[in-house]
Design a protein around this motif. Structure first.
Motif, PDB file in Angstrom:
ATOM      1  N   PHE A 154       0.834  -1.196   0.000  1.00 52.18           N
ATOM      2  CA  PHE A 154       0.000   0.000   0.000  1.00 52.18           C
ATOM      3  C   PHE A 154       0.876   1.255   0.000  1.00 52.18           C
ATOM      4  CE2 PHE A 154      -2.464   3.413   1.883  1.00 52.18           C
ATOM      5  CZ  PHE A 154      -3.674   3.309   1.214  1.00 52.18           C
ATOM      6  N   GLU A 155       1.993   1.214   0.730  1.00 50.05           N
ATOM      7  CA  GLU A 155       2.924   2.351   0.754  1.00 50.05           C
ATOM      8  C   GLU A 155       3.491   2.607  -0.646  1.00 50.05           C
ATOM      9  OE1 GLU A 155       3.732   4.362   3.168  1.00 50.05           O
ATOM     10  OE2 GLU A 155       2.961   3.387   4.970  1.00 50.05           O
ATOM     11  N   ASP A 156       3.895   1.532  -1.321  1.00 48.00           N
ATOM     12  CA  ASP A 156       4.415   1.673  -2.690  1.00 48.00           C
ATOM     13  C   ASP A 156       3.353   2.260  -3.616  1.00 48.00           C
ATOM     14  OD1 ASP A 156       6.845   0.637  -1.917  1.00 48.00           O
ATOM     15  OD2 ASP A 156       6.419  -1.392  -2.645  1.00 48.00           O
ATOM     16  N   ALA A 157       2.127   1.754  -3.490  1.00 50.54           N
ATOM     17  CA  ALA A 157       1.035   2.244  -4.332  1.00 50.54           C
ATOM     18  C   ALA A 157       0.753   3.718  -4.067  1.00 50.54           C
ATOM     19  CB  ALA A 157      -0.223   1.413  -4.092  1.00 50.54           C
ATOM     20  N   SER A 158       0.823   4.118  -2.814  1.00 51.39           N
ATOM     21  CA  SER A 158       0.560   5.513  -2.463  1.00 51.39           C
ATOM     22  C   SER A 158       1.568   6.445  -3.120  1.00 51.39           C
ATOM     23  CB  SER A 158       0.585   5.683  -0.940  1.00 51.39           C
ATOM     24  OG  SER A 158      -0.452   4.935  -0.328  1.00 51.39           O
TER      25      SER A 158
END
Length: 378
Positions: A154-158
């Motif tokens: 999710f951090e990468d996607a953000s």
């Protein structure tokens, strides 16, 4: 109507959030799901020449449209099942068949899948759960299952989605839908509810309870803002009596749990849903995704608006309008009417996915139309 290409400077992520926050925005956010179109054509080498070396997110950028689900767009896993050490699983692939054997104290669960050369993925060809004895096996499995939210993905996607759209993902389905789609199929499930409903209901509770730690982890993480209940509800397989008894209580428990934590929710309902119209306004979600109107679905735009009240409609354009069977004028006429009826409670998109034979330039056309609306005012 010709659209002059305008460089997009809108922060679509902020617009995405403001719509859910109930603020009126001065633009129509266009957020079509193109992953099926992209993957299908990429595998077959039929992507337009200019996109053959581009990633999916680069195609989104080129079309000036907003991405929604990071697992689809980036290929990152959002949620996965974690089994206790008691669970032993064996998988074997032979030609186009995959056999998965799950060993339980009550016997084996055997799932058979066939490789689909049309969709390029595995499809269940033999459902493993048919009788009360099978149900006992699956209850044991879910009692030994937890679900993990992959925060690092999710951090990468953000980081990648920054300014393009709020990164979202699908939650595991309710117990009823999980049984229908993954374990029993419709026929076995309906017969089970008729012949040994207490066992089925015990299993549904075990499935729903296995999500406890997942919801707690998502809430404690504190950075997720919008989540989808990826149910794929169709009234033909979740008719009113079962929808009311088995689905709505799950939605009320889990959506309200997320709402208390400040997380917005929407649910994926596609296919035939006219028999479920009376429930839509009372569902505990902020938005309803993929509701498909005529001429593809079974209801009119006006019926949808009456049924959902002040909830947000996500999508709304029947996918068939992106095929050559329908004129570009018909597409624009429909989009104009859609916006007039639902704006500002609208995130425009394709109900529910862009089909592989679609003309991608029609997506660009609607994108530019929405950008021009922002420039001239709605």
């Amino acid at each position: 109507m010709k659209h002059r290409k305008i460089q997009q400077v809108i922060n679509k992520q902020k617009v995405n959030l403001r719509i859910f926050e109930g603020e009126k925005v001065s633009t129509v956010l266009f957020q079509p799901r193109i992953y099926y179109w992209y993957n299908w054509n990429k595998i077959r080498g039929s992507l337009p020449e200019k996109y053959r070396k581009k990633s999916m997110i680069e195609v989104y950028d080129d079309l000036q449209i907003s991405p929604r689900y990071f697992p689809e767009v980036l290929g990152l896993v959002d949620v996965k099942a974690i089994y206790s050490k008691k669970v032993k699983i064996k998988e074997e692939v032979k030609a186009d068949t995959r056999i998965t054997v799950i060993y339980t104290p009550n016997g084996e669960i055997i799932k058979e899948e066939k490789w689909s050369f049309t969709n390029y993925d595995w499809r269940i060809s033999r459902y493993p759960i048919k009788n009360p004895e099978d149900v006992e096996k699956l209850i044991w499995l879910f009692e030994n299952t937890e679900w993990l939210f992959l925060k690092e993905n999710f951090e990468d996607a953000s980081r990648i989605f920054r300014n393009k759209g709020e990164p979202q993902f699908f939650l595991p389905r309710s117990g009823y839908q999980t049984l229908f789609i993954d374990w029993m199929g419709l026929e076995n499930l309906i017969y089970g509810l008729a012949d040994f409903s207490e066992k089925i209901e015990q299993l549904i509770k075990a499935i729903n309870k296995s999500y406890d730690s997942l919801y707690e982890n998502i809430i404690s993480y504190g950075k997720v803002k919008i989540i989808n209940f990826g149910e794929n509800i169709d009234a033909n397989v979740a008719p009113p009596q079962y929808f009311e008894k088995y689905c709505i209580p799950f939605y009320e428990e889990r959506a309200n749990q997320l709402k208390k934590a400040g997380i917005y929710t929407h649910i994926h309902i596609d296919g035939s849903f006219k028999p479920l119209l009376k429930y839509l306004k009372g569902l505990p979600f902020d938005g309803l995704e993929a509701l498909t109107p005529l001429p593809q679905g079974d209801v009119t735009l006006e019926e949808i608006k009456e049924a959902i009240g002040e909830k947000i409609l996500l999508d709304g354009i029947p996918a068939i309008f992106f095929l050559p069977n329908y004129s570009l004028e018909k597409l624009q006429e429909f989009v104009e009417r859609l916006i007039k009826i639902f704006y500002p409670k609208l995130i425009l998109g394709v109900s529910d996915e862009l089909p592989p034979p679609a003309n991608i330039e029609r997506v660009r056309y609607i994108s530019q139309y929405c950008i021009n609306l922002d420039k001239v005012g709605l």
